[in-house]
Design a protein around this motif. Sequence first.
Motif, PDB file in Angstrom:
ATOM      1  N   SER A  18     -18.293 -38.704 -20.911  1.00 48.57           N
ATOM      2  CA  SER A  18     -18.741 -37.304 -20.746  1.00 48.57           C
ATOM      3  C   SER A  18     -18.669 -36.881 -19.285  1.00 48.57           C
ATOM      4  N   THR A  19     -19.034 -37.797 -18.380  1.00 48.40           N
ATOM      5  CA  THR A  19     -18.990 -37.495 -16.950  1.00 48.40           C
ATOM      6  C   THR A  19     -17.560 -37.178 -16.527  1.00 48.40           C
ATOM      7  N   PRO A  41     -18.528 -37.183 -32.857  1.00 49.17           N
ATOM      8  CA  PRO A  41     -18.616 -36.243 -33.959  1.00 49.17           C
ATOM      9  C   PRO A  41     -19.512 -35.081 -33.582  1.00 49.17           C
ATOM     10  N   ARG A  52     -23.136 -34.617 -37.605  1.00 48.63           N
ATOM     11  CA  ARG A  52     -23.505 -35.491 -36.481  1.00 48.63           C
ATOM     12  C   ARG A  52     -24.965 -35.940 -36.595  1.00 48.63           C
ATOM     13  N   GLN A 107     -15.501 -48.087 -36.889  1.00 43.54           N
ATOM     14  CA  GLN A 107     -15.579 -48.374 -38.325  1.00 43.54           C
ATOM     15  C   GLN A 107     -14.604 -49.490 -38.723  1.00 43.54           C
ATOM     16  N   GLU A 158     -25.697 -46.763 -31.505  1.00 38.75           N
ATOM     17  CA  GLU A 158     -25.928 -47.459 -30.230  1.00 38.75           C
ATOM     18  C   GLU A 158     -26.833 -48.675 -30.426  1.00 38.75           C
ATOM     19  N   LEU A 191     -17.463 -43.577  -9.523  1.00 37.80           N
ATOM     20  CA  LEU A 191     -17.071 -42.320 -10.167  1.00 37.80           C
ATOM     21  C   LEU A 191     -15.802 -41.710  -9.572  1.00 37.80           C
TER      22      LEU A 191
HETATM   23  N1  Z5A Z   1     -18.414 -42.796 -33.402  1.00 39.75           N
HETATM   24  C1  Z5A Z   1     -17.931 -43.579 -34.432  1.00 39.75           C
HETATM   25  O1  Z5A Z   1     -18.550 -44.598 -34.790  1.00 39.75           O
HETATM   26  N2  Z5A Z   1     -16.773 -43.226 -35.053  1.00 39.75           N
HETATM   27  C2  Z5A Z   1     -16.070 -42.101 -34.731  1.00 39.75           C
HETATM   28  O2  Z5A Z   1     -15.032 -41.799 -35.341  1.00 39.75           O
HETATM   29  C3  Z5A Z   1     -16.609 -41.295 -33.650  1.00 39.75           C
HETATM   30  C4  Z5A Z   1     -17.760 -41.671 -33.029  1.00 39.75           C
HETATM   31  C5  Z5A Z   1     -15.881 -40.050 -33.249  1.00 39.75           C
HETATM   32  C6  Z5A Z   1     -21.283 -40.811 -30.742  1.00 39.75           C
HETATM   33  O3  Z5A Z   1     -22.248 -40.882 -29.795  1.00 39.75           O
HETATM   34  C7  Z5A Z   1     -21.335 -42.125 -31.516  1.00 39.75           C
HETATM   35  O4  Z5A Z   1     -20.492 -42.028 -32.647  1.00 39.75           O
HETATM   36  C8  Z5A Z   1     -20.816 -43.254 -30.680  1.00 39.75           C
HETATM   37  C9  Z5A Z   1     -19.521 -43.689 -31.359  1.00 39.75           C
HETATM   38  C10 Z5A Z   1     -19.668 -43.176 -32.739  1.00 39.75           C
HETATM   39  N3  Z5A Z   1     -21.760 -44.295 -30.776  1.00 39.75           N
HETATM   40  N4  Z5A Z   1     -21.943 -45.342 -30.316  1.00 39.75           N
HETATM   41  N5  Z5A Z   1     -22.494 -46.332 -30.096  1.00 39.75           N
HETATM   42  P1  Z5A Z   1     -22.451 -39.845 -28.639  1.00 39.75           P
HETATM   43  O5  Z5A Z   1     -21.489 -38.722 -28.776  1.00 39.75           O
HETATM   44  O6  Z5A Z   1     -23.880 -39.506 -28.624  1.00 39.75           O
HETATM   45  O7  Z5A Z   1     -22.251 -40.736 -27.397  1.00 39.75           O
HETATM   46  P2  Z5A Z   1     -21.003 -41.383 -26.738  1.00 39.75           P
HETATM   47  O8  Z5A Z   1     -19.751 -40.648 -26.998  1.00 39.75           O
HETATM   48  O9  Z5A Z   1     -21.005 -42.805 -27.143  1.00 39.75           O
HETATM   49  O10 Z5A Z   1     -21.355 -41.170 -25.219  1.00 39.75           O
HETATM   50  P3  Z5A Z   1     -22.236 -42.174 -24.361  1.00 39.75           P
HETATM   51  O11 Z5A Z   1     -21.821 -43.556 -24.531  1.00 39.75           O
HETATM   52  O12 Z5A Z   1     -23.677 -41.924 -24.579  1.00 39.75           O
HETATM   53  O13 Z5A Z   1     -21.925 -41.910 -22.928  1.00 39.75           O
HETATM   54  P4  Z5A Z   1     -20.584 -41.650 -22.110  1.00 39.75           P
HETATM   55  O14 Z5A Z   1     -20.141 -40.263 -22.393  1.00 39.75           O
HETATM   56  O15 Z5A Z   1     -19.550 -42.695 -22.219  1.00 39.75           O
HETATM   57  O16 Z5A Z   1     -21.199 -41.790 -20.656  1.00 39.75           O
HETATM   58  P5  Z5A Z   1     -21.877 -40.663 -19.712  1.00 39.75           P
HETATM   59  O17 Z5A Z   1     -22.884 -39.876 -20.497  1.00 39.75           O
HETATM   60  O18 Z5A Z   1     -20.845 -39.961 -18.964  1.00 39.75           O
HETATM   61  O19 Z5A Z   1     -22.646 -41.641 -18.712  1.00 39.75           O
HETATM   62  C11 Z5A Z   1     -23.731 -42.435 -19.137  1.00 39.75           C
HETATM   63  C12 Z5A Z   1     -24.615 -42.750 -17.897  1.00 39.75           C
HETATM   64  O20 Z5A Z   1     -23.877 -43.546 -16.978  1.00 39.75           O
HETATM   65  C13 Z5A Z   1     -25.028 -41.497 -17.124  1.00 39.75           C
HETATM   66  O21 Z5A Z   1     -26.308 -41.724 -16.604  1.00 39.75           O
HETATM   67  C14 Z5A Z   1     -23.996 -41.409 -15.996  1.00 39.75           C
HETATM   68  O22 Z5A Z   1     -24.485 -40.759 -14.863  1.00 39.75           O
HETATM   69  C15 Z5A Z   1     -23.761 -42.883 -15.708  1.00 39.75           C
HETATM   70  N6  Z5A Z   1     -22.399 -43.159 -15.226  1.00 39.75           N
HETATM   71  C16 Z5A Z   1     -21.233 -42.619 -15.663  1.00 39.75           C
HETATM   72  N7  Z5A Z   1     -20.192 -43.123 -14.988  1.00 39.75           N
HETATM   73  C17 Z5A Z   1     -20.701 -44.013 -14.084  1.00 39.75           C
HETATM   74  C18 Z5A Z   1     -20.117 -44.853 -13.091  1.00 39.75           C
HETATM   75  N8  Z5A Z   1     -18.784 -44.896 -12.878  1.00 39.75           N
HETATM   76  N9  Z5A Z   1     -20.928 -45.636 -12.368  1.00 39.75           N
HETATM   77  C19 Z5A Z   1     -22.274 -45.613 -12.571  1.00 39.75           C
HETATM   78  N10 Z5A Z   1     -22.908 -44.828 -13.485  1.00 39.75           N
HETATM   79  C20 Z5A Z   1     -22.113 -44.038 -14.232  1.00 39.75           C
END
Ligand code: Z5A
Length: 210
Positions: A18-19, A41, A52, A107, A158, A191
């Motif tokens: 997302s970032t 989703p 979702r 899946q 998660e 980042l």
């Molecule tokens: N899912 C599935 O099973 N099948 C499918 O077909 C689809 C999805 C489409 C959706 O969850 C869930 O659905 C996901 C897969 C499943 N579940 N799991 N497990 P979601 O949409 O709620 O979440 P996500 O897509 O998994 O996003 P996420 O993991 O929560 O986060 P992210 O987008 O990868 O990360 P972020 O929000 O950008 O960053 C997270 C934190 O890390 C935040 O505090 C940032 O500031 C920090 N961050 C980011 N980058 C860095 C770096 N480089 N260094 C340090 N800290 C960082």
Amino acid sequence: MNSGRLITFEGPEGAGKSTQVKALKDYLIKEGYKVTCTFEPGGGPQLCTKIRELLLSTEHGDISDETELFLMLAARAEHVQSLVLPALSDGDIVICDRFIDSSVAYQGYGRGIDVKTIDKMNSFAIKGRYPDLTIVMDINPELGLKRAARTGALDRIEGAALSFHESVRSGFLSLAQEGDRYFVVDASQDLDTIKCEIKDRVLKLLNYEN
Ligand code: Z5A
């Protein structure tokens, strides 16, 4: 007609998708591109938001792996037809946070559903419109889950066992071997380094076409 470009972000939990989606969107808009940003989703109409909620909530207890897959695919079909394809027809660059490869990794590799079956369902749901570029943000699941926990309580998926998230990660890495549309980034880097690597790869995609 499909004149736009579809860029998807994939990878395990907490990789920073997302970032980086936001950073890429801001950069491309600044460069004068028309961008539609979305996610799965749940991106698209309210029906997708509701699916979702069903998928990620811990309130309904366990759901079968097959039901989970069908719900993901139902949300995808609606999202693609109501938002992604129209935006591509308008010539937009569509950036999508998770897409077809998440179904294969989570899946398929995670839950153990036959990957060829998922491939067919994906193709049906997206009407054959595959991404032009897929950024796979690779991260060790322990670090990723730690990062994800910072953004709030863990959702139903998660909260699965670490071994599940490790299978998901190897799923993404196996997929990335399959074709030119994948670009793997080490998501444990800082980042700005990640941002530059992604920007360079996206410009390559866009410049080849001009
Ligand atoms: N899912 C599935 O099973 N099948 C499918 O077909 C689809 C999805 C489409 C959706 O969850 C869930 O659905 C996901 C897969 C499943 N579940 N799991 N497990 P979601 O949409 O709620 O979440 P996500 O897509 O998994 O996003 P996420 O993991 O929560 O986060 P992210 O987008 O990868 O990360 P972020 O929000 O950008 O960053 C997270 C934190 O890390 C935040 O505090 C940032 O500031 C920090 N961050 C980011 N980058 C860095 C770096 N480089 N260094 C340090 N800290 C960082």
